[in-house]
Structure formats: C-alpha cells, structure tokens
Write an enzyme that holds these catalytic residues in place. Structure first.
Site, mmCIF file in Angstrom:
data_model
loop_
_atom_site.group_PDB
_atom_site.id
_atom_site.type_symbol
_atom_site.label_atom_id
_atom_site.label_comp_id
_atom_site.label_asym_id
_atom_site.label_seq_id
_atom_site.Cartn_x
_atom_site.Cartn_y
_atom_site.Cartn_z
ATOM 1 N N LYS A 31 23.788 20.573 12.811
ATOM 2 C CA LYS A 31 23.203 21.816 13.294
ATOM 3 C C LYS A 31 21.954 21.489 14.102
ATOM 4 O O LYS A 31 21.054 20.791 13.630
ATOM 5 C CB LYS A 31 22.842 22.721 12.111
ATOM 6 C CG LYS A 31 22.337 24.082 12.536
ATOM 7 C CD LYS A 31 22.083 24.979 11.343
ATOM 8 C CE LYS A 31 20.741 24.760 10.725
ATOM 9 N NZ LYS A 31 19.603 25.091 11.590
ATOM 10 N N ASP A 58 22.263 26.467 16.544
ATOM 11 C CA ASP A 58 21.639 27.523 15.734
ATOM 12 C C ASP A 58 20.399 28.048 16.469
ATOM 13 O O ASP A 58 19.270 27.747 16.088
ATOM 14 C CB ASP A 58 21.286 26.918 14.362
ATOM 15 C CG ASP A 58 20.515 27.870 13.456
ATOM 16 O OD1 ASP A 58 20.661 29.087 13.608
ATOM 17 O OD2 ASP A 58 19.779 27.364 12.582
ATOM 18 N N LEU A 59 20.646 28.804 17.532
ATOM 19 C CA LEU A 59 19.507 29.369 18.278
ATOM 20 C C LEU A 59 19.340 30.859 17.982
ATOM 21 O O LEU A 59 18.448 31.492 18.535
ATOM 22 C CB LEU A 59 19.663 29.105 19.788
ATOM 23 C CG LEU A 59 19.633 27.612 20.163
ATOM 24 C CD1 LEU A 59 19.762 27.437 21.686
ATOM 25 C CD2 LEU A 59 18.351 26.933 19.670
ATOM 26 N N LYS A 60 20.192 31.398 17.140
ATOM 27 C CA LYS A 60 20.031 32.783 16.650
ATOM 28 C C LYS A 60 19.674 33.757 17.778
ATOM 29 O O LYS A 60 18.638 34.420 17.731
ATOM 30 C CB LYS A 60 18.964 32.843 15.562
ATOM 31 C CG LYS A 60 19.242 31.962 14.359
ATOM 32 C CD LYS A 60 18.156 32.166 13.294
ATOM 33 C CE LYS A 60 18.350 31.282 12.084
ATOM 34 N NZ LYS A 60 18.111 29.846 12.325
ATOM 35 N N ASP A 63 18.895 39.547 21.673
ATOM 36 C CA ASP A 63 18.335 40.092 22.921
ATOM 37 C C ASP A 63 19.274 41.199 23.386
ATOM 38 O O ASP A 63 20.230 41.546 22.675
ATOM 39 C CB ASP A 63 18.225 38.956 23.956
ATOM 40 C CG ASP A 63 17.072 39.168 24.949
ATOM 41 O OD1 ASP A 63 16.922 40.305 25.446
ATOM 42 O OD2 ASP A 63 16.350 38.195 25.228
ATOM 43 N N PRO A 65 22.434 42.873 25.251
ATOM 44 C CA PRO A 65 23.777 42.270 25.303
ATOM 45 C C PRO A 65 24.012 41.340 26.496
ATOM 46 O O PRO A 65 24.584 40.255 26.321
ATOM 47 C CB PRO A 65 24.696 43.502 25.352
ATOM 48 C CG PRO A 65 23.943 44.554 24.603
ATOM 49 C CD PRO A 65 22.490 44.327 24.957
ATOM 50 N N THR A 122 17.404 33.341 4.989
ATOM 51 C CA THR A 122 17.332 32.952 3.568
ATOM 52 C C THR A 122 15.889 32.760 3.105
ATOM 53 O O THR A 122 15.650 32.598 1.907
ATOM 54 C CB THR A 122 18.130 31.653 3.336
ATOM 55 O OG1 THR A 122 17.878 30.764 4.414
ATOM 56 C CG2 THR A 122 19.606 31.936 3.263
ATOM 57 N N ARG A 183 20.012 23.791 -2.416
ATOM 58 C CA ARG A 183 19.086 22.862 -3.051
ATOM 59 C C ARG A 183 19.795 22.128 -4.170
ATOM 60 O O ARG A 183 20.677 22.697 -4.818
ATOM 61 C CB ARG A 183 17.835 23.600 -3.579
ATOM 62 C CG ARG A 183 16.918 24.102 -2.445
ATOM 63 C CD ARG A 183 16.383 22.927 -1.625
ATOM 64 N NE ARG A 183 15.542 23.298 -0.483
ATOM 65 C CZ ARG A 183 15.973 23.470 0.773
ATOM 66 N NH1 ARG A 183 17.255 23.366 1.063
ATOM 67 N NH2 ARG A 183 15.119 23.750 1.743
ATOM 68 N N GLN A 195 12.533 28.370 1.353
ATOM 69 C CA GLN A 195 13.735 29.163 1.089
ATOM 70 C C GLN A 195 13.509 30.025 -0.152
ATOM 71 O O GLN A 195 12.999 29.554 -1.161
ATOM 72 C CB GLN A 195 14.952 28.257 0.851
ATOM 73 C CG GLN A 195 15.323 27.365 2.024
ATOM 74 C CD GLN A 195 15.990 28.122 3.167
ATOM 75 O OE1 GLN A 195 15.923 29.347 3.237
ATOM 76 N NE2 GLN A 195 16.602 27.405 4.083
ATOM 77 N N ARG A 216 16.338 19.750 4.837
ATOM 78 C CA ARG A 216 15.318 18.893 4.222
ATOM 79 C C ARG A 216 15.785 18.084 3.008
ATOM 80 O O ARG A 216 15.347 16.932 2.873
ATOM 81 C CB ARG A 216 14.072 19.728 3.901
ATOM 82 C CG ARG A 216 13.321 20.100 5.175
ATOM 83 C CD ARG A 216 12.373 21.254 4.968
ATOM 84 N NE ARG A 216 13.108 22.501 4.751
ATOM 85 C CZ ARG A 216 12.509 23.688 4.624
ATOM 86 N NH1 ARG A 216 11.200 23.772 4.697
ATOM 87 N NH2 ARG A 216 13.241 24.769 4.450
HETATM 88 O O1 C5P Z 1 15.801 22.321 5.207
HETATM 89 P P1 C5P Z 1 16.766 23.406 4.796
HETATM 90 O O2 C5P Z 1 17.937 22.887 3.991
HETATM 91 O O3 C5P Z 1 16.062 24.579 4.163
HETATM 92 O O4 C5P Z 1 17.376 23.879 6.183
HETATM 93 C C1 C5P Z 1 18.130 25.044 6.320
HETATM 94 C C2 C5P Z 1 18.450 25.218 7.774
HETATM 95 O O5 C5P Z 1 19.219 26.403 7.913
HETATM 96 C C3 C5P Z 1 17.240 25.366 8.678
HETATM 97 O O6 C5P Z 1 17.561 24.689 9.876
HETATM 98 C C4 C5P Z 1 17.130 26.846 8.923
HETATM 99 O O7 C5P Z 1 16.652 27.124 10.218
HETATM 100 C C5 C5P Z 1 18.603 27.281 8.824
HETATM 101 N N1 C5P Z 1 18.831 28.666 8.469
HETATM 102 C C6 C5P Z 1 18.364 29.241 7.308
HETATM 103 N N2 C5P Z 1 18.628 30.573 7.042
HETATM 104 C C7 C5P Z 1 19.356 31.297 7.888
HETATM 105 C C8 C5P Z 1 19.854 30.726 9.070
HETATM 106 C C9 C5P Z 1 19.586 29.394 9.319
HETATM 107 O O8 C5P Z 1 17.725 28.584 6.513
HETATM 108 N N3 C5P Z 1 19.650 32.569 7.591
#
Ligand code: C5P
Length: 237
Positions: A31, A58-60, A63, A65, A122, A183, A195, A216
């Site tokens: 990702k 994952d640039l979410k 904006d 349409p 999250t 985790r 998180q 992480r």
């Molecule tokens: O380091 P960690 O395991 O928390 O990384 C989670 C990844 O998922 C991060 O890159 C974060 O930007 C992404 N993410 C998230 N929650 C979302 C969408 C993406 O934690 N709803």
C-alpha cells in the site's frame, strides 16, 4: 499471504523498495499512501508495478466527481491494482470513480483496479465522530457508508476490523473488506499507535476481512520480515 497488504509508510523510494524486497513472498501487495506518494510521486508506484507487485494506491480521493474521476483515471494508467476514495464524498462521486476506472482500464486493455471506499478512519472513535457532527453509533455510520459505496458500484470498503463482521453480513461475500488497524497479539506488537479500533490479524480474517493492511507492526519492527512472518502465522496463512 495473498491477504496481507503492507503499508509502505516511509519517506523514500529506496526504503520502500528495500521493504518490498525484504517482504517478498510474505506480502500479497503493498500500500502506497499520501506520505510516500507526496515525497516520491508516481515513479515509485510504476516501479513496484513493473517489478510485479500488486499496488494499493491509498490516496483516499475526496473531491467533486469530475476531479475524482480524473485522479482515478490517472491512477488506473499507473497500473495500480486497488485504489480508494472517501465514501463521504457521496454516491455521485463514487459512481464517477467507478466509471473512470473502467474507462481508463479499457483504454489500456487491462482489468480495472478495485475501487474501494474509506468508511470511517480507524483512528476515529465515536467521540471523535460526534465532534464532527455525526450523531448515533459509529457502526451504523460505517454500515450506511458501505451500503452507499456498494450501490454506487464500488468493489469494497476500508473499515476497521471491529465493523467487519457486520459489513460482511450486510454486503455479501463478494464485497471486498479491507481492514487496517491490525495489531499483534504479542505484547510488543499490541501497541495501538494512533489507531482507535484494532484487532489481531486472525481476528480480522475470522470476522470476514478480504485483505488486512499492516503498517507499523511490520515496517517499524527491528526485523520486518520476521514480524510479517509472525503475522502470517498468527493469521493462519
Ligand atoms: O501502521 P498501521 O498498521 O496503523 O497502518 C495502517 C495503514 O492503513 C496506514 O497507512 C493508514 O493510513 C491506513 N488506513 C487506516 N485507516 C483507514 C484507511 C487507511 O489506518 N480507514
């Protein structure tokens, strides 16, 4: 493990490529989020795609349409396997994203990327959502956004593992559920960082996650490959 997507939340392409090499055979894809993309641009995506990796961009996007459609088309031309938009951008924006992915893929006679929607980050809990003016249970809001995404033709959603079982029941077996907030079960891996809604890899998959996203706990570990192997083992992969 096909279901394990590793978040390359690093600052340089060199670090990203080193991690991708190190995790070969363990990660099902990588990702790339706003941190690495902003620092290194599309070249890092193209290189990973060229090396045969599945890339989740994952640039979410969130904006109007037409702007989102343009961004989705550009991402599709990079050859990404999956990309995402924010469901809170609305149904019309999500439909535009879906159409743009299909049309841009047609142009390069390739399969379109999976287009999924972020429901509620999250890192947010119910109090944080309430402060944004969203009343009612967080899980209800996640479910409403997921239904909207499904009706708009999207392939799935990003949602915390805590909501996965409910979404799987609501949206059916073919809808992709991508769950970050993973985790480990071991003391050193259980640190939630920022998180708020976490679960173990095995717990998320048991709840019905199609893919898990781990950052992480793997990339911040002293030995990322061993950390990834432990997560794969724990997940039963
Ligand atoms: O380091 P960690 O395991 O928390 O990384 C989670 C990844 O998922 C991060 O890159 C974060 O930007 C992404 N993410 C998230 N929650 C979302 C969408 C993406 O934690 N709803």
């Amino acid at each position: 493990m096909d279901q394990l997507l590793v978040a390359l939340d690093v600052d340089t392409a060199e670090q990203a490529f080193a991690l991708a090499d190190d995790l070969a055979g363990l990660a099902g894809g990588f990702k790339i989020g706003s941190r690495l993309f902003t620092a290194e641009g599309p070249a890092v995506v193209e290189t990973l795609v060229r090396r045969g990796h599945r890339v989740f961009l994952d640039l979410k996007f969130h904006d109007i349409p037409s702007t989102v459609a343009g961004a989705v088309a550009a991402a599709t031309r990079l050859g990404v396997w999956m990309l995402n938009v924010h469901a809170s951008g609305g149904a019309e924006m999500m439909r535009a994203a879906h159409t743009a992915a299909v049309e841009a893929a047609d142009h390069r006679t390739a399969s379109p990327p999976l287009v999924i929607a972020v429901t509620v980050l999250t890192s947010l809990d119910e109090a944080a959502l309430g402060a944004l003016g969203v009343r009612g249970p967080l899980a209800d809001h996640v479910e409403a956004l997921a239904s909207l995404a499904q009706q708009a033709g999207l392939d799935g959603v990003v949602a915390s593992p805590r909501e996965t079982a409910r979404l799987r029941a609501r949206c059916g077996p073919a809808f992709a559920i991508v769950t970050p907030g993973i985790r480990g079960v071991e003391p050193g891996q259980a640190k939630p960082d920022d998180q708020a809604r976490t679960l173990s890899a095995a717990g998320a998959i048991a709840a019905g996650a199609t893919y898990i996203v781990v950052g992480r706990p793997i990339i911040g570990a002293p030995d990322p490959r061993s950390a990834a192997a432990r997560i794969v083992a724990e997940a039963g992969g």
